[in-house]
Enzyme design. Structure first.
Site, PDB file in Angstrom:
ATOM      1  N   GLU A  28     -88.764  33.232   1.569  1.00 48.78           N
ATOM      2  CA  GLU A  28     -89.510  33.675   2.816  1.00 48.78           C
ATOM      3  C   GLU A  28     -90.880  34.068   2.394  1.00 48.78           C
ATOM      4  O   GLU A  28     -91.177  34.313   1.241  1.00 48.78           O
ATOM      5  CB  GLU A  28     -88.642  34.903   3.452  1.00 48.78           C
ATOM      6  N   LYS A  90     -96.475  38.042  11.518  1.00 40.34           N
ATOM      7  CA  LYS A  90     -95.096  38.089  11.007  1.00 40.34           C
ATOM      8  C   LYS A  90     -94.300  37.280  12.102  1.00 40.34           C
ATOM      9  O   LYS A  90     -94.296  37.574  13.246  1.00 40.34           O
ATOM     10  CB  LYS A  90     -94.601  39.730  11.095  1.00 40.34           C
ATOM     11  N   VAL A 110     -86.644  36.372   7.431  1.00 42.85           N
ATOM     12  CA  VAL A 110     -85.334  35.727   6.806  1.00 42.85           C
ATOM     13  C   VAL A 110     -84.956  34.914   8.265  1.00 42.85           C
ATOM     14  O   VAL A 110     -84.383  33.594   7.916  1.00 42.85           O
ATOM     15  CB  VAL A 110     -84.360  36.860   6.698  1.00 42.85           C
ATOM     16  N   ASP A 142     -83.063  48.244  18.606  1.00 39.20           N
ATOM     17  CA  ASP A 142     -83.725  47.548  17.435  1.00 39.20           C
ATOM     18  C   ASP A 142     -82.603  46.940  16.430  1.00 39.20           C
ATOM     19  O   ASP A 142     -82.229  47.551  15.746  1.00 39.20           O
ATOM     20  CB  ASP A 142     -84.708  48.367  16.875  1.00 39.20           C
ATOM     21  N   SER A 144     -82.566  43.496  13.827  1.00 38.69           N
ATOM     22  CA  SER A 144     -83.459  42.512  13.272  1.00 38.69           C
ATOM     23  C   SER A 144     -82.905  41.197  14.070  1.00 38.69           C
ATOM     24  O   SER A 144     -81.739  40.736  14.139  1.00 38.69           O
ATOM     25  CB  SER A 144     -83.149  42.415  11.890  1.00 38.69           C
ATOM     26  N   ASP A 146     -82.942  38.573  12.217  1.00 35.24           N
ATOM     27  CA  ASP A 146     -82.381  38.007  11.291  1.00 35.24           C
ATOM     28  C   ASP A 146     -80.763  37.860  11.550  1.00 35.24           C
ATOM     29  O   ASP A 146     -80.099  36.988  11.174  1.00 35.24           O
ATOM     30  CB  ASP A 146     -82.129  38.934   9.829  1.00 35.24           C
ATOM     31  N   LYS A 163     -81.606  46.083   4.115  1.00 34.22           N
ATOM     32  CA  LYS A 163     -82.607  47.148   3.553  1.00 34.22           C
ATOM     33  C   LYS A 163     -82.011  48.792   3.931  1.00 34.22           C
ATOM     34  O   LYS A 163     -81.312  48.836   5.022  1.00 34.22           O
ATOM     35  CB  LYS A 163     -83.943  46.961   4.344  1.00 34.22           C
TER      36      LYS A 163
END
Ligand code: PSU
Ligand code: MN
Length: 307
Positions: A28, A90, A110, A142, A144, A146, A163
């Site tokens: 990525e 992004k 990702v 919130d 992701s 991903d 993370k």
């Protein structure tokens, strides 16, 4: 609708590798533009590609350059992505259409990288830490992008877990719901990105690259739609000091809240906060783990060819 090949180009080395059935690993680019500080980011991007080569595979770093999806980048393109002045956006999956339409530069997360890698026929992907459910998501929603892309994209992603700035327990629950396979590599503990152990377990474990490859192969054979996550921990010797981690994270979450940081800016804000507040100790951990993941992803891709 067919892929618009004027907007989707595969680097000749990657194209040849795919055509001749060699091992290829996607990488990525958000980590380059929004996850690591300049100018270290460009050097690290090159090192990650070298780690893939050391593992026996061809690297394919994915990004959007001037409105064209690139699968495999030139050194000049890595420079563009790493330059804070080149206005790199992004790009999660939802941002692909707008950035392509605008003709800009985009660094893929990702989410967007998995989608593009799958389109290109790449089955293996390495990153640092996945996105997931943020702390306080019960109020902010919130989570992701991903997660949902991993739910529908059959790719094997090597990472150091999610993370540690996230709500790890909630993220694991969401991954289960979404049908994403989570596998510890050489561990029963789900890795915590900057730390070896997030405090949560994994549903599955493998100890060799061949075992990891076999899971992806069987997933494909049964046409299960989601990703396989191979979660490789950083070593305890290399992890971020736990007390430092917890203190910096608490301060970073408070600072993000105070500054009104929201949406796609939250993750880059917290990563930068860690790098600054730990005197770049978190940066070194991040670099160590992403290189280890890149190498393992390559070894898994190579092992898959032999099975
Ligand atoms: N892993 C890293 N550094 C990063 C990221 C992952 O070591 O910068 C990026 C990835 O691109 C991931 C994104 O997809 O952070 C998640 O952002 P968000 O939480 O906004 O979805
Ligand atoms: Mn978000």
């Amino acid at each position: 609708m067919a892929i618009d090949t004027s907007r989707f180009t595969i680097h000749p080395e990657v194209k040849d590798a795919l055509a001749s059935g060699q091992a290829v690993v996607a990488l990525e680019s958000t980590i380059i533009s929004h996850g690591l500080p300049s100018p270290r980011n460009v050097a690290v991007a090159g090192d990650i590609e070298q780690s893939v080569r050391d593992g026996g595979a061809v690297p394919a770093t994915i990004a959007i350059i001037n409105g064209v999806v690139k699968v495999g980048l030139t050194p000049a393109e890595l420079e563009i992505l790493g330059d804070p002045n080149s206005n790199v956006i992004k790009v999660s999956t939802r941002d692909l259409g707008p950035v392509l339409a605008a003709g800009g530069h985009g660094a893929t997360t990702v989410s967007a990288t998995s989608h593009i890698a799958h389109l290109a026929g790449i089955k293996y992907f390495a990153t640092g830490g996945l996105g997931g459910v943020h702390r306080g998501a019960q109020d902010t929603y919130d989570e992701s992008g991903d997660l949902v892309t991993l739910a529908r994209t059959p790719i094997t992603v090597t990472c150091a877990g999610v993370k540690s700035i996230l709500d790890v327990g909630a993220t694991l629950e969401r991954l289960e719901t979404l049908g994403v396979t989570v596998v510890g590599f050489g561990t029963d503990a789900f890795p915590g990105f900057y730390r070896a152990d997030s405090g949560f377990g994994v549903p599955w474990r493998v100890d060799t690259a061949a075992q990891a490859a076999a899971i992806g192969i069987q997933r494909d054979a049964i046409q299960a739609p989601g990703a396989v996550i191979i979660a490789k921990p950083i070593s305890e010797a290399d992890q971020l000091d736990l007390e430092l981690h917890d203190r910096v994270l608490a301060q970073g979450l408070a600072a993000a809240d105070k500054a009104g940081v929201s949406g796609k800016d939250v993750t880059p804000f917290l990563l930068d906060w860690f790098h600054t507040q730990t005197n770049n100790q978190s940066l070194e951990v991040n670099v160590t783990l992403i290189n280890a993941n890149a190498r393992l992803a390559a070894e898994i891709a190579v092992a898959a060819l032999k099975s």
